[in-house]
Design a protein around this motif. Structure first.
Motif, short mmCIF file in Angstrom:
data_model
loop_
_atom_site.label_atom_id
_atom_site.label_comp_id
_atom_site.label_asym_id
_atom_site.label_seq_id
_atom_site.Cartn_x
_atom_site.Cartn_y
_atom_site.Cartn_z
N CYS A 94 0.86 -1.19 0.00
CA CYS A 94 0.00 0.00 0.00
C CYS A 94 0.89 1.24 0.00
O CYS A 94 2.05 1.20 0.44
CB CYS A 94 -0.96 0.00 1.18
SG CYS A 94 -0.21 -0.12 2.79
N ASN A 95 0.32 2.30 -0.49
CA ASN A 95 1.05 3.55 -0.71
C ASN A 95 0.11 4.70 -0.40
O ASN A 95 -1.09 4.63 -0.72
CB ASN A 95 1.51 3.58 -2.17
CG ASN A 95 2.07 4.90 -2.61
OD1 ASN A 95 1.31 5.83 -2.90
ND2 ASN A 95 3.38 5.00 -2.68
N ALA A 96 0.65 5.74 0.20
CA ALA A 96 -0.20 6.89 0.50
C ALA A 96 0.65 8.15 0.59
O ALA A 96 1.82 8.11 0.99
CB ALA A 96 -0.94 6.67 1.83
N TYR A 97 0.03 9.26 0.20
CA TYR A 97 0.65 10.57 0.37
C TYR A 97 -0.01 11.22 1.59
O TYR A 97 -1.21 11.48 1.58
CB TYR A 97 0.45 11.42 -0.88
CG TYR A 97 1.35 11.00 -2.01
CD1 TYR A 97 1.01 9.95 -2.85
CD2 TYR A 97 2.57 11.64 -2.22
CE1 TYR A 97 1.85 9.55 -3.87
CE2 TYR A 97 3.42 11.26 -3.24
CZ TYR A 97 3.05 10.20 -4.06
OH TYR A 97 3.90 9.81 -5.07
N MET A 98 0.82 11.48 2.61
CA MET A 98 0.28 11.93 3.88
C MET A 98 0.97 13.21 4.36
O MET A 98 2.17 13.40 4.14
CB MET A 98 0.43 10.83 4.94
CG MET A 98 -0.34 9.56 4.59
SD MET A 98 -0.42 8.37 5.93
CE MET A 98 1.25 7.73 5.92
N ARG A 99 0.17 14.04 5.01
CA ARG A 99 0.71 15.24 5.65
C ARG A 99 0.87 14.90 7.12
O ARG A 99 -0.10 14.53 7.79
CB ARG A 99 -0.25 16.39 5.43
CG ARG A 99 0.26 17.74 5.87
CD ARG A 99 -0.56 18.86 5.21
NE ARG A 99 -1.94 18.88 5.69
CZ ARG A 99 -2.39 19.60 6.70
NH1 ARG A 99 -1.55 20.37 7.38
NH2 ARG A 99 -3.66 19.57 7.05
N VAL A 100 2.10 15.05 7.62
CA VAL A 100 2.41 14.57 8.97
C VAL A 100 2.81 15.68 9.91
O VAL A 100 3.32 15.43 11.00
CB VAL A 100 3.49 13.48 8.93
CG1 VAL A 100 2.99 12.27 8.14
CG2 VAL A 100 4.79 14.01 8.32
N VAL A 105 3.06 20.21 3.16
CA VAL A 105 3.74 19.23 2.34
C VAL A 105 3.22 17.82 2.62
O VAL A 105 3.09 17.41 3.78
CB VAL A 105 5.27 19.28 2.57
CG1 VAL A 105 5.96 18.22 1.71
CG2 VAL A 105 5.80 20.67 2.24
N TYR A 106 2.96 17.07 1.55
CA TYR A 106 2.59 15.66 1.65
C TYR A 106 3.80 14.81 1.26
O TYR A 106 4.48 15.08 0.28
CB TYR A 106 1.41 15.33 0.72
CG TYR A 106 0.09 15.84 1.22
CD1 TYR A 106 -0.26 17.19 1.07
CD2 TYR A 106 -0.81 14.99 1.85
CE1 TYR A 106 -1.47 17.65 1.54
CE2 TYR A 106 -2.02 15.45 2.32
CZ TYR A 106 -2.35 16.78 2.16
OH TYR A 106 -3.55 17.24 2.63
N TYR A 107 4.03 13.77 2.05
CA TYR A 107 5.13 12.86 1.79
C TYR A 107 4.57 11.49 1.41
O TYR A 107 3.50 11.08 1.85
CB TYR A 107 6.01 12.73 3.03
CG TYR A 107 6.72 14.02 3.40
CD1 TYR A 107 6.18 14.89 4.33
CD2 TYR A 107 7.93 14.36 2.79
CE1 TYR A 107 6.81 16.07 4.66
CE2 TYR A 107 8.57 15.54 3.12
CZ TYR A 107 8.01 16.39 4.05
OH TYR A 107 8.64 17.56 4.36
#
Length: 120
Positions: A94-100, A105-107
């Motif tokens: 699984c893969n996701a673009y997340m803001r942490v 910025v999303y990583y």
């Protein structure tokens, strides 16, 4: 912050599996989520993706057999796979673009992979 995939296993051709992937940790937001797979000796390929708004995209090889969905309240993405074929055998990531953080910025993050084996 991590992605934890589950649901893989051994299934006979024609069978079904449902993969799940949960994002955990201090998460401020998630954009696109996706499932990739990598078969032995082959490059990693996109299986399906889903935007935050629910727009989906599928690889031609799985169209009509696979459904990607997400539960934004649970930070979870699912992959329902039906009519499985031996050529679906692979490690699924699984893969996701997340803001942490409070930054805009999303990583990109990857789960650890779950093995799907389809016997003929």
């Amino acid at each position: 912050v991590q992605l934890q995939a589950s649901g893989g296993g051994l299934v006979q051709a024609g069978g079904s599996l449902r993969l799940s992937c949960v994002a955990s940790g201090r998460i401020f937001g998630i954009k696109d989520m996706a499932w990739y797979r990598q078969a032995p000796g082959k490059q990693r390929e996109l299986v399906a993706s889903i935007s935050a708004g629910g727009t989906t995209n599928y690889a031609d090889s799985v169209k009509g057999r696979v459904t990607i969905s997400r539960d934004n309240a649970r930070n979870t993405v699912y992959l329902q796979m039906n009519s499985l074929k031996p050529e679906d055998t692979a490690v699924y990531y699984c893969n996701a673009y997340m803001r942490v953080s409070v930054s805009k910025v999303y990583y990109e993050y990857w789960g650890q992979g779950t093995v799907v084996t389809v016997s003929s």
